[in-house]
Design a protein around this motif. Structure first.
Motif, PDB file in Angstrom:
ATOM      1  N   HIS A 112       1.689 -14.069 -20.385  1.00  0.00           N
ATOM      2  CA  HIS A 112       2.645 -15.165 -20.190  1.00  0.00           C
ATOM      3  C   HIS A 112       4.050 -14.750 -20.633  1.00  0.00           C
ATOM      4  N   GLN A 113       4.416 -13.510 -20.280  1.00  0.00           N
ATOM      5  CA  GLN A 113       5.741 -12.973 -20.577  1.00  0.00           C
ATOM      6  C   GLN A 113       6.410 -12.534 -19.278  1.00  0.00           C
ATOM      7  N   PRO A 114       7.743 -12.554 -19.222  1.00  0.00           N
ATOM      8  CA  PRO A 114       8.428 -12.075 -18.027  1.00  0.00           C
ATOM      9  C   PRO A 114       8.303 -10.558 -17.898  1.00  0.00           C
ATOM     10  N   PHE A 115       8.461 -10.063 -16.661  1.00  0.00           N
ATOM     11  CA  PHE A 115       8.476  -8.620 -16.436  1.00  0.00           C
ATOM     12  C   PHE A 115       9.476  -8.294 -15.338  1.00  0.00           C
ATOM     13  N   LEU A 116       9.874  -7.032 -15.296  1.00  0.00           N
ATOM     14  CA  LEU A 116      10.848  -6.560 -14.330  1.00  0.00           C
ATOM     15  C   LEU A 116      10.138  -6.174 -13.033  1.00  0.00           C
ATOM     16  N   VAL A 117      10.704  -6.584 -11.913  1.00  0.00           N
ATOM     17  CA  VAL A 117      10.181  -6.270 -10.589  1.00  0.00           C
ATOM     18  C   VAL A 117      11.282  -5.548  -9.822  1.00  0.00           C
ATOM     19  N   VAL A 118      10.992  -4.339  -9.360  1.00  0.00           N
ATOM     20  CA  VAL A 118      11.949  -3.573  -8.554  1.00  0.00           C
ATOM     21  C   VAL A 118      11.302  -3.298  -7.202  1.00  0.00           C
ATOM     22  N   VAL A 119      12.033  -3.565  -6.131  1.00  0.00           N
ATOM     23  CA  VAL A 119      11.553  -3.333  -4.771  1.00  0.00           C
ATOM     24  C   VAL A 119      12.678  -2.708  -3.951  1.00  0.00           C
ATOM     25  N   ALA A 120      12.305  -2.096  -2.839  1.00  0.00           N
ATOM     26  CA  ALA A 120      13.305  -1.523  -1.938  1.00  0.00           C
ATOM     27  C   ALA A 120      12.784  -1.634  -0.507  1.00  0.00           C
ATOM     28  N   PRO A 121      13.680  -1.919   0.435  1.00  0.00           N
ATOM     29  CA  PRO A 121      13.256  -1.938   1.841  1.00  0.00           C
ATOM     30  C   PRO A 121      12.945  -0.523   2.308  1.00  0.00           C
ATOM     31  N   ASP A 122      12.088  -0.424   3.300  1.00  0.00           N
ATOM     32  CA  ASP A 122      11.802   0.876   3.901  1.00  0.00           C
ATOM     33  C   ASP A 122      12.866   1.175   4.944  1.00  0.00           C
ATOM     34  N   GLU A 123      13.440   2.372   4.859  1.00  0.00           N
ATOM     35  CA  GLU A 123      14.437   2.809   5.829  1.00  0.00           C
ATOM     36  C   GLU A 123      14.011   4.172   6.364  1.00  0.00           C
ATOM     37  N   GLY A 124      13.237   4.144   7.451  1.00  0.00           N
ATOM     38  CA  GLY A 124      12.798   5.381   8.072  1.00  0.00           C
ATOM     39  C   GLY A 124      11.853   6.206   7.225  1.00  0.00           C
ATOM     40  N   GLY A 125      10.986   5.539   6.473  1.00  0.00           N
ATOM     41  CA  GLY A 125      10.009   6.243   5.639  1.00  0.00           C
ATOM     42  C   GLY A 125      10.483   6.552   4.237  1.00  0.00           C
ATOM     43  N   GLN A 126      11.716   6.134   3.907  1.00  0.00           N
ATOM     44  CA  GLN A 126      12.241   6.304   2.556  1.00  0.00           C
ATOM     45  C   GLN A 126      12.764   4.962   2.070  1.00  0.00           C
ATOM     46  N   PRO A 127      12.852   4.787   0.751  1.00  0.00           N
ATOM     47  CA  PRO A 127      13.364   3.512   0.250  1.00  0.00           C
ATOM     48  C   PRO A 127      14.862   3.376   0.473  1.00  0.00           C
ATOM     49  N   GLY A 128      15.274   2.166   0.817  1.00  0.00           N
ATOM     50  CA  GLY A 128      16.690   1.832   0.877  1.00  0.00           C
ATOM     51  C   GLY A 128      17.173   1.444  -0.510  1.00  0.00           C
ATOM     52  N   GLU A 129      18.270   0.697  -0.562  1.00  0.00           N
ATOM     53  CA  GLU A 129      18.840   0.313  -1.855  1.00  0.00           C
ATOM     54  C   GLU A 129      17.911  -0.655  -2.589  1.00  0.00           C
ATOM     55  N   PRO A 130      17.542  -0.319  -3.822  1.00  0.00           N
ATOM     56  CA  PRO A 130      16.623  -1.174  -4.578  1.00  0.00           C
ATOM     57  C   PRO A 130      17.237  -2.527  -4.942  1.00  0.00           C
ATOM     58  N   LYS A 131      16.347  -3.489  -5.130  1.00  0.00           N
ATOM     59  CA  LYS A 131      16.691  -4.809  -5.653  1.00  0.00           C
ATOM     60  C   LYS A 131      15.830  -5.026  -6.889  1.00  0.00           C
ATOM     61  N   ALA A 132      16.354  -5.766  -7.852  1.00  0.00           N
ATOM     62  CA  ALA A 132      15.620  -5.999  -9.096  1.00  0.00           C
ATOM     63  C   ALA A 132      15.557  -7.490  -9.396  1.00  0.00           C
ATOM     64  N   PHE A 133      14.410  -7.907  -9.906  1.00  0.00           N
ATOM     65  CA  PHE A 133      14.167  -9.303 -10.257  1.00  0.00           C
ATOM     66  C   PHE A 133      13.485  -9.368 -11.622  1.00  0.00           C
ATOM     67  N   ILE A 134      13.624 -10.488 -12.270  1.00  0.00           N
ATOM     68  CA  ILE A 134      12.887 -10.756 -13.507  1.00  0.00           C
ATOM     69  C   ILE A 134      12.065 -12.015 -13.280  1.00  0.00           C
ATOM     70  N   THR A 135      10.774 -11.909 -13.563  1.00  0.00           N
ATOM     71  CA  THR A 135       9.890 -13.065 -13.406  1.00  0.00           C
ATOM     72  C   THR A 135      10.082 -14.032 -14.568  1.00  0.00           C
ATOM     73  N   GLN A 136       9.571 -15.224 -14.387  1.00  0.00           N
ATOM     74  CA  GLN A 136       9.463 -16.206 -15.457  1.00  0.00           C
ATOM     75  C   GLN A 136       8.033 -16.170 -15.976  1.00  0.00           C
ATOM     76  N   PRO A 137       7.800 -16.582 -17.222  1.00  0.00           N
ATOM     77  CA  PRO A 137       6.411 -16.665 -17.687  1.00  0.00           C
ATOM     78  C   PRO A 137       5.585 -17.512 -16.716  1.00  0.00           C
ATOM     79  N   GLY A 138       4.391 -17.055 -16.407  1.00  0.00           N
ATOM     80  CA  GLY A 138       3.512 -17.768 -15.492  1.00  0.00           C
ATOM     81  C   GLY A 138       3.654 -17.342 -14.042  1.00  0.00           C
ATOM     82  N   GLN A 139       4.526 -16.383 -13.751  1.00  0.00           N
ATOM     83  CA  GLN A 139       4.668 -15.889 -12.386  1.00  0.00           C
ATOM     84  C   GLN A 139       4.022 -14.506 -12.259  1.00  0.00           C
ATOM     85  N   ALA A 140       3.571 -14.206 -11.055  1.00  0.00           N
ATOM     86  CA  ALA A 140       2.984 -12.908 -10.732  1.00  0.00           C
ATOM     87  C   ALA A 140       3.531 -12.498  -9.369  1.00  0.00           C
ATOM     88  N   VAL A 141       3.348 -11.226  -9.015  1.00  0.00           N
ATOM     89  CA  VAL A 141       3.799 -10.755  -7.705  1.00  0.00           C
ATOM     90  C   VAL A 141       2.679 -10.026  -6.990  1.00  0.00           C
TER      91      VAL A 141
END
Length: 164
Positions: A87-116
């Protein structure tokens, strides 16, 4: 010099291109267990090839912000859900796929009680709890063959917290 990425609070809409945000927002879909439990039904798309769904327990060391992001990974044969057991927040980093490689990453922080749940083939950062203990239930593909691709950035990113 690293490029900064601001970690913003996660929302279902912002995360939708990469996966499913799991939480108990809104009204339950159904009331069960003698009226004592709300069921939020079918909140994630589990998607596996050449294997089966399994549940594992991960115990990850906590990290802190700013965070050095030098690598992302993806799993071409299955989705992967991270469900905090503390029940603690955690960091989530994702990136779009651009031709088989990651594009520019995006970062999020969850709230307690959230999952991905990362969709199959989504570039994402490693499990990054922000508090100890970093205990997670992980639902992902169990099966033979390699289901991991890693990408190391030429220059690392620095993930920082959004200013209030």
């Amino acid at each position: 010099m690293s490029i900064q990425i601001v970690a913003k609070p996660i929302t279902a809409a912002a995360f939708a291109p990469f996966g499913d945000l799991l939480d108990a927002s809104g009204d339950p879909d159904k009331i069960i267990n003698q009226g004592q439990c709300g069921r939020y039904h079918d909140r994630a798309l589990l998607d596996f090839s050449n294997g089966r769904a399994g549940i594992s327990i991960f115990s990850a060391n906590p990290r802190s912000l700013p965070y050095r992001l030098d690598m992302v990974e993806r799993h071409p044969d299955g989705s992967q859900a991270f469900i905090s057991m503390t029940h603690q927040p955690f960091l989530v980093v994702v990136a779009p796929d651009e031709g088989g490689q990651p594009g520019e990453p995006k970062a999020f922080i969850t709230q307690p009680g959230q999952a991905v749940n990362y969709h199959r083939g989504t570039w994402h950062g490693v499990l990054t709890p922000l508090h100890a203990p970093g205990l997670f239930a992980v639902v992902d593909r169990i099966g033979s063959g390699s289901n991991l691709q890693e990408f190391w950035f030429d220059a690392p990113y620095q993930v920082v917290e959004a200013k209030s």
